[in-house]
Design a protein around this motif. Structure first.
Motif, PDB file in Angstrom:
ATOM      1  N   THR A  38       0.849  -1.185   0.000  1.00 23.52           N
ATOM      2  CA  THR A  38       0.000   0.000   0.000  1.00 23.52           C
ATOM      3  C   THR A  38       0.885   1.234   0.000  1.00 23.52           C
ATOM      4  O   THR A  38       2.065   1.170   0.374  1.00 23.52           O
ATOM      5  CB  THR A  38      -0.919   0.021   1.231  1.00 23.52           C
ATOM      6  N   GLY A  39       0.318   2.356  -0.434  1.00 23.11           N
ATOM      7  CA  GLY A  39       1.064   3.598  -0.407  1.00 23.11           C
ATOM      8  C   GLY A  39       1.144   4.246  -1.773  1.00 23.11           C
ATOM      9  O   GLY A  39       0.524   3.794  -2.749  1.00 23.11           O
ATOM     10  N   GLU A  40       1.925   5.317  -1.851  1.00 24.96           N
ATOM     11  CA  GLU A  40       2.051   6.106  -3.081  1.00 24.96           C
ATOM     12  C   GLU A  40       2.976   5.439  -4.097  1.00 24.96           C
ATOM     13  O   GLU A  40       2.814   5.619  -5.294  1.00 24.96           O
ATOM     14  CB  GLU A  40       2.579   7.505  -2.756  1.00 24.96           C
ATOM     15  N   LYS A  62      -0.545  -7.845  -4.247  1.00 23.25           N
ATOM     16  CA  LYS A  62      -1.745  -7.011  -4.311  1.00 23.25           C
ATOM     17  C   LYS A  62      -1.361  -5.583  -3.929  1.00 23.25           C
ATOM     18  O   LYS A  62      -0.896  -5.337  -2.813  1.00 23.25           O
ATOM     19  CB  LYS A  62      -2.834  -7.566  -3.390  1.00 23.25           C
ATOM     20  N   ILE A  63      -1.554  -4.687  -4.892  1.00 23.18           N
ATOM     21  CA  ILE A  63      -1.122  -3.294  -4.737  1.00 23.18           C
ATOM     22  C   ILE A  63      -2.351  -2.411  -4.545  1.00 23.18           C
ATOM     23  O   ILE A  63      -3.329  -2.524  -5.293  1.00 23.18           O
ATOM     24  CB  ILE A  63      -0.335  -2.836  -5.976  1.00 23.18           C
ATOM     25  N   THR A  64      -2.317  -1.534  -3.552  1.00 25.08           N
ATOM     26  CA  THR A  64      -3.394  -0.566  -3.317  1.00 25.08           C
ATOM     27  C   THR A  64      -2.773   0.810  -3.129  1.00 25.08           C
ATOM     28  O   THR A  64      -1.897   0.986  -2.267  1.00 25.08           O
ATOM     29  CB  THR A  64      -4.219  -0.926  -2.078  1.00 25.08           C
ATOM     30  N   VAL A  65      -3.211   1.772  -3.928  1.00 25.22           N
ATOM     31  CA  VAL A  65      -2.785   3.159  -3.769  1.00 25.22           C
ATOM     32  C   VAL A  65      -3.963   3.947  -3.187  1.00 25.22           C
ATOM     33  O   VAL A  65      -5.078   3.414  -3.095  1.00 25.22           O
ATOM     34  CB  VAL A  65      -2.306   3.756  -5.118  1.00 25.22           C
ATOM     35  N   TYR A  94      -3.223  -7.645 -13.500  1.00 25.00           N
ATOM     36  CA  TYR A  94      -4.685  -7.568 -13.491  1.00 25.00           C
ATOM     37  C   TYR A  94      -5.166  -6.227 -12.933  1.00 25.00           C
ATOM     38  O   TYR A  94      -4.543  -5.643 -12.039  1.00 25.00           O
ATOM     39  CB  TYR A  94      -5.284  -8.671 -12.615  1.00 25.00           C
ATOM     40  N   ASN A  95      -6.315  -5.784 -13.428  1.00 22.39           N
ATOM     41  CA  ASN A  95      -7.072  -4.711 -12.795  1.00 22.39           C
ATOM     42  C   ASN A  95      -7.685  -5.254 -11.515  1.00 22.39           C
ATOM     43  O   ASN A  95      -8.247  -6.357 -11.511  1.00 22.39           O
ATOM     44  CB  ASN A  95      -8.211  -4.263 -13.719  1.00 22.39           C
ATOM     45  N   GLY A  96      -7.632  -4.520 -10.428  1.00 25.58           N
ATOM     46  CA  GLY A  96      -8.274  -4.968  -9.198  1.00 25.58           C
ATOM     47  C   GLY A  96      -7.531  -6.098  -8.532  1.00 25.58           C
ATOM     48  O   GLY A  96      -6.459  -6.529  -8.972  1.00 25.58           O
ATOM     49  N   LYS A 121      -6.531  -0.264  -7.412  1.00 20.58           N
ATOM     50  CA  LYS A 121      -5.990  -1.582  -7.060  1.00 20.58           C
ATOM     51  C   LYS A 121      -5.461  -2.298  -8.295  1.00 20.58           C
ATOM     52  O   LYS A 121      -6.023  -2.186  -9.386  1.00 20.58           O
ATOM     53  CB  LYS A 121      -7.065  -2.437  -6.386  1.00 20.58           C
ATOM     54  N   MET A 122      -4.388  -3.041  -8.104  1.00 21.81           N
ATOM     55  CA  MET A 122      -3.786  -3.844  -9.178  1.00 21.81           C
ATOM     56  C   MET A 122      -3.219  -5.109  -8.550  1.00 21.81           C
ATOM     57  O   MET A 122      -2.775  -5.097  -7.393  1.00 21.81           O
ATOM     58  CB  MET A 122      -2.676  -3.052  -9.881  1.00 21.81           C
ATOM     59  N   MET A 123      -3.259  -6.193  -9.319  1.00 17.15           N
ATOM     60  CA  MET A 123      -2.679  -7.455  -8.852  1.00 17.15           C
ATOM     61  C   MET A 123      -1.647  -7.933  -9.867  1.00 17.15           C
ATOM     62  O   MET A 123      -1.891  -7.892 -11.076  1.00 17.15           O
ATOM     63  CB  MET A 123      -3.767  -8.513  -8.666  1.00 17.15           C
TER      64      MET A 123
END
Length: 417
Positions: A38-40, A62-65, A94-96, A121-123
């Motif tokens: 997570t993060g910028e 799993k990436i979350t900005v 992937y998207n999400g 979100k991106m995976m």
């Protein structure tokens, strides 16, 4: 044997990643199998990078900005086992986080351009088989504003009643090489999407193998059906009919060679009952057959093709020449993957692409009728099921592909049915 100078870019990348994370640790970053990020911004890499990645592994990141932003992923280095179809070792983006549309699959040393999600979100998932051949990958992710990402990025979520989308650098100069863009258009449930390209110039190829625009009926779900794939300088025009979903996915991909002017497209939402227009649109009402289940009676029919190449062309949903590369028997049917040599009629057949190579999945409903042998070249005519897979019936027209057939097949490609 890899030359010593091959490590120079890896060392530079590791130095950059180390510098970024120095506030947290004086050591160079250690890459593990998957994780939640997570993060910028941040880095991800294959397990043990830059060492050889382990065999028989499946790693998921799993990436979350921050909310309201999109994820931009840039591969800085990639070196996986090379295969034309990326069947063995590969990285999927992937998207999400779950059931997302796959943005791309990569292997070998092909380094794609910036990949942009439609949301925050991106995976990323890397899979390796029992044999490995490479040092893996390293990529950097960062957060960006959906509409303020600069010319080098493209793609994103489009949910306003009307809007536009365009290739990077449009209209000042050609789009760059090695770019992947995905636009996700979402209309309200009771509306349809009208899509129109005002200008269109993408590297020309008879089969759109190199640079192309693909349009999918659906959005985030990975089973969205591809409506078509386009290149050259003839702009496709669509008015989507009532069987379509209220979501479209538009994917643009350029390889690492020739580029062109690019395109600008416009969309708008319409009520389900479209007003009549004087312009004759190109619609997407392709013939689709329902899923077919093998029965004893069906498979007791004589296994015999009838008619000629010319006579079966118009009655078939798709016509291709290809090499059978995999076969597996399941539920009384033969499931085959065919590497495409040439395609003469595509219809609604789902075609997979990896680099410059295309393949399609076919089901021979009665497993040996007609008989397809692995490693041999065939001319195959058949129907298409709702899942986009080719359906081969006992009376489907199939014959061995020989170079002498090429002239006739090329002529049939221009036949008006």
């Amino acid at each position: 044997m890899r030359g010593a100078n091959a490590w120079a870019p890896v060392c530079l990348l590791l130095a950059a990643a180390t510098q970024l994370s120095r506030q947290q640790s004086p050591e160079r970053p250690v890459f593990t199998c998957g994780g939640i990020l997570t993060g910028e911004s941040g880095f991800i890499g294959s397990e043990g990078f830059p060492g050889v990645y382990p065999p028989n592994s499946k790693c998921t990141w799993k990436i979350t900005v921050p909310e309201g932003k999109v994820v931009v992923l840039n591969f800085r280095f990639i070196d996986l086992e090379s295969d034309n179809l990326c069947r063995y070792d590969f990285v999927d983006v992937y998207n999400g986080h779950a059931n997302g549309q796959r943005i791309g699959r990569f292997c070998g040393t092909f380094r794609p351009g910036a990949l942009v999600s439609s949301g925050n979100k991106m995976m990323v998932q890397m899979i390796s088989d029992a044999n490995t051949a490479g040092n893996g990958f390293m990529a950097m992710f960062s957060a960006a504003e959906p509409n303020e990402r600069g010319d080098q990025y493209c793609g994103g979520l489009l949910d306003r009643p009307s809007g536009s989308f365009k290739t990077p650098n449009w209209p000042d100069r050609d789009y760059p090489a090695g770019v992947t863009c995905v636009w996700h258009i979402v209309a309200p449930k009771n509306q349809l999407i009208e899509l129109k390209f005002e200008k269109f110039d993408v590297e020309r190829d008879n089969y759109c193998r190199y640079d192309y625009v693909a349009v999918f009926n659906g959005g985030e779900v990975n089973d969205a059906r591809r409506i078509g794939k386009y290149c050259g300088d003839i702009a496709p025009i669509y008015v989507f009919n009532s069987f379509m979903r209220n979501e479209l996915l538009i994917q643009f991909l350029s390889d690492l060679s020739l580029t062109a002017d690019g395109f600008i497209g416009h969309y708008k939402f319409r009520p389900k009952k479209l007003p009549t227009t004087t312009e004759q649109p190109v619609t997407t009402t392709f013939p689709v057959t329902t899923g077919l289940k093998p029965t004893v009676a069906l498979c007791q029919q004589k296994c015999r093709r009838t008619g000629t190449l010319e006579g079966n062309y118009c009655s078939s949903d798709f016509v291709l020449a290809g090499t059978v590369i995999t076969t597996i028997t399941r539920d009384g049917s033969l499931h085959a993957t065919v590497s495409i040599i040439n395609i003469y009629k595509e219809g609604n057949l789902a075609i997979q692409q990896a680099g410059k190579n295309m393949s399609a999945r076919l089901t021979v409903v009665c497993k040996q009728c007609p008989l397809l042998r692995r490693g041999l070249n065939y001319i195959i005519m058949g129907q298409v099921g709702e899942d986009g897979r080719g359906k081969i019936m006992p009376n489907s027209f199939i014959m061995m592909f020989k170079t002498k057939n090429q002239k006739l097949l090329d002529a049939l490609k221009n036949k008006q049915c």
